[in-house]
Design an enzyme around this catalytic site. Structure first.
Site, PDB file in Angstrom:
ATOM      1  N   TYR A  60       0.850  -1.189   0.000  1.00 10.33           N
ATOM      2  CA  TYR A  60       0.000   0.000   0.000  1.00 10.33           C
ATOM      3  C   TYR A  60       0.888   1.242   0.000  1.00 10.33           C
ATOM      4  O   TYR A  60       1.488   1.596   0.998  1.00 10.33           O
ATOM      5  CB  TYR A  60      -0.940   0.029   1.206  1.00 10.33           C
ATOM      6  CG  TYR A  60      -1.869  -1.155   1.323  1.00 10.33           C
ATOM      7  CD1 TYR A  60      -2.162  -1.971   0.223  1.00 10.33           C
ATOM      8  CD2 TYR A  60      -2.473  -1.471   2.541  1.00 10.33           C
ATOM      9  CE1 TYR A  60      -3.004  -3.065   0.343  1.00 10.33           C
ATOM     10  CE2 TYR A  60      -3.325  -2.561   2.668  1.00 10.33           C
ATOM     11  CZ  TYR A  60      -3.582  -3.357   1.568  1.00 10.33           C
ATOM     12  OH  TYR A  60      -4.421  -4.433   1.694  1.00 10.33           O
ATOM     13  N   LEU A 210     -17.864  -3.799   1.784  1.00 10.13           N
ATOM     14  CA  LEU A 210     -18.877  -2.906   1.197  1.00 10.13           C
ATOM     15  C   LEU A 210     -18.786  -2.912  -0.329  1.00 10.13           C
ATOM     16  O   LEU A 210     -19.191  -1.945  -0.984  1.00 10.13           O
ATOM     17  CB  LEU A 210     -18.702  -1.478   1.741  1.00 10.13           C
ATOM     18  CG  LEU A 210     -18.890  -1.368   3.263  1.00 10.13           C
ATOM     19  CD1 LEU A 210     -18.587   0.039   3.751  1.00 10.13           C
ATOM     20  CD2 LEU A 210     -20.297  -1.777   3.664  1.00 10.13           C
ATOM     21  N   GLY A 211     -18.263  -4.006  -0.884  1.00  5.84           N
ATOM     22  CA  GLY A 211     -18.201  -4.116  -2.347  1.00  5.84           C
ATOM     23  C   GLY A 211     -17.456  -2.964  -2.986  1.00  5.84           C
ATOM     24  O   GLY A 211     -17.936  -2.332  -3.921  1.00  5.84           O
TER      25      GLY A 211
END
Length: 339
Positions: A60, A210-211
């Site tokens: 990240y 949350l997709g």
């Protein structure tokens, strides 16, 4: 504000908050990085609210998210959290290539580098971010086991691993958690991966619950994505699939309105209802969204409501192209390995 409980993750003694905080979007992949000071305030607010499982990775940024978390853990904060980070996705910036690595020398170097960036003496939960299909999983876990014995990591995790890889890994050293994409719009793990984890007593950490944000705001999300947001390229957000997937968000939204909660709270509540061995790790960069997310813990769903939510079928693959996932995560037999 909802009370955040505690759950046991795996069978080796790790205890975490019943909901975690995914930190990726603070630094990478979802548009430009956010200001450190704002993100540190958010992390501190999360910990004060009872959310103590922080999830990051060396990829990240690359690296910048771990540095950010390290700053946030100063001043006595470290003792209050369970810190998870990951290794295994090696970004060759010079050639612009991404390589999956699980060989012992790489693991050790990656662990030392993460400890340095985070400025800590041990990692609570260390995941193999993606499985290196060139290296027998026994070899990878063997090196991680040494890091446990040396006190550099406490618990071992896998991410996007196949059922057979999980079994083979667990036979070398107990796996504490498997991280996987699980939500109302990513349910293929329920067939084989989830039952395998449960049979072996392995905790389940659900990323993108949350997709990728779609279950929070539907097509509005797609309209507001910045050019460097990788979600722009995901198959489920393409026009040929989006029209169908929009109807799923509308149904989730309708049920949420009836329940007096938000669509994202409903989506998270569905995951919380899957068992007390499941820890969703929604990411956010805003305190108000964080507060809303932990509100999901007080949303109760009936069997009928769960069945209605589970009747939706999403169109489109999770990722574009041949990105590594659990479907392609079997490694060669140990007998093939030449160190």
């Amino acid at each position: 504000m909802s009370k955040v409980g505690r759950i046991k993750l795996g069978s080796q003694g790790l205890e975490v908050s019943s909901q975690g905080l995914g930190c990726m979007g603070m630094s990478a992949f979802y548009g430009p990085p956010k200001p450190d000071s704002d993100m540190i305030s958010l992390i501190h607010h999360a910990i004060q609210s009872g959310v103590t499982l922080l999830d990051t990775s060396d990829i990240y940024g690359p690296h910048t998210n771990e540095v950010l978390i390290g700053k946030a853990l100063k001043g006595g904060v470290r003792e209050k959290v369970e810190l998870a980070t990951k290794f295994g996705v090696n970004l060759n910036l010079a050639e612009g290539k991404r390589e999956i690595r699980g060989d012992p020398a790489y693991i050790r170097a990656a662990c030392e580098a993460s400890l340095k960036r985070l400025d800590i003496d041990h990692i609570d939960l260390y995941y193999q971010h993606r499985v290196d299909i060139r290296v027998p999983i026994e070899v990878t876990i063997g090196e991680l086991k040494k890091l446990v014995e040396e006190g550099k990591i406490k618990y071992i995790g896998l991410s996007e691993a196949s059922a057979s890889t999980i079994r083979r890994a667990h036979a070398v050293h107990p796996i504490t958690a498997v991280q996987l994409e699980w939500s109302l719009w990513s349910r293929d793990v329920e067939e084989e991966i989830i039952p395998t984890c449960r049979e072996l007593g392995i905790g389940i950490v659900a990323y993108s619950p949350l997709g990728r944000g779609f279950l929070s705001s539907g097509t509005k999300l797609v309209e507001t994505l910045s050019d460097n947001d990788f979600r722009k390229n995901l198959p489920r957000f393409q026009p040929e699939n989006l029209e169908h997937n929009k109807t799923i968000f509308e149904k989730v939204n309708d049920l949420a309105a009836k329940k007096g909660c938000t669509p994202s709270q409903l989506a998270l509540a569905w995951l919380h209802h899957q068992g007390n061995d499941v820890c969703p790790i929604p990411g956010t960069t805003k305190i108000e969204n964080f507060n809303q997310n932990i509100g999901a813990l007080s949303v109760k769903l009936t069997a009928e409501e769960l069945a209605e939510l589970e009747s939706f079928v999403v169109k489109g693959d999770r990722y574009e192209g041949n990105l590594a996932t659990w479907k392609h995560a079997d490694t060669p037999p140990l007998s093939s390995w030449k160190a």
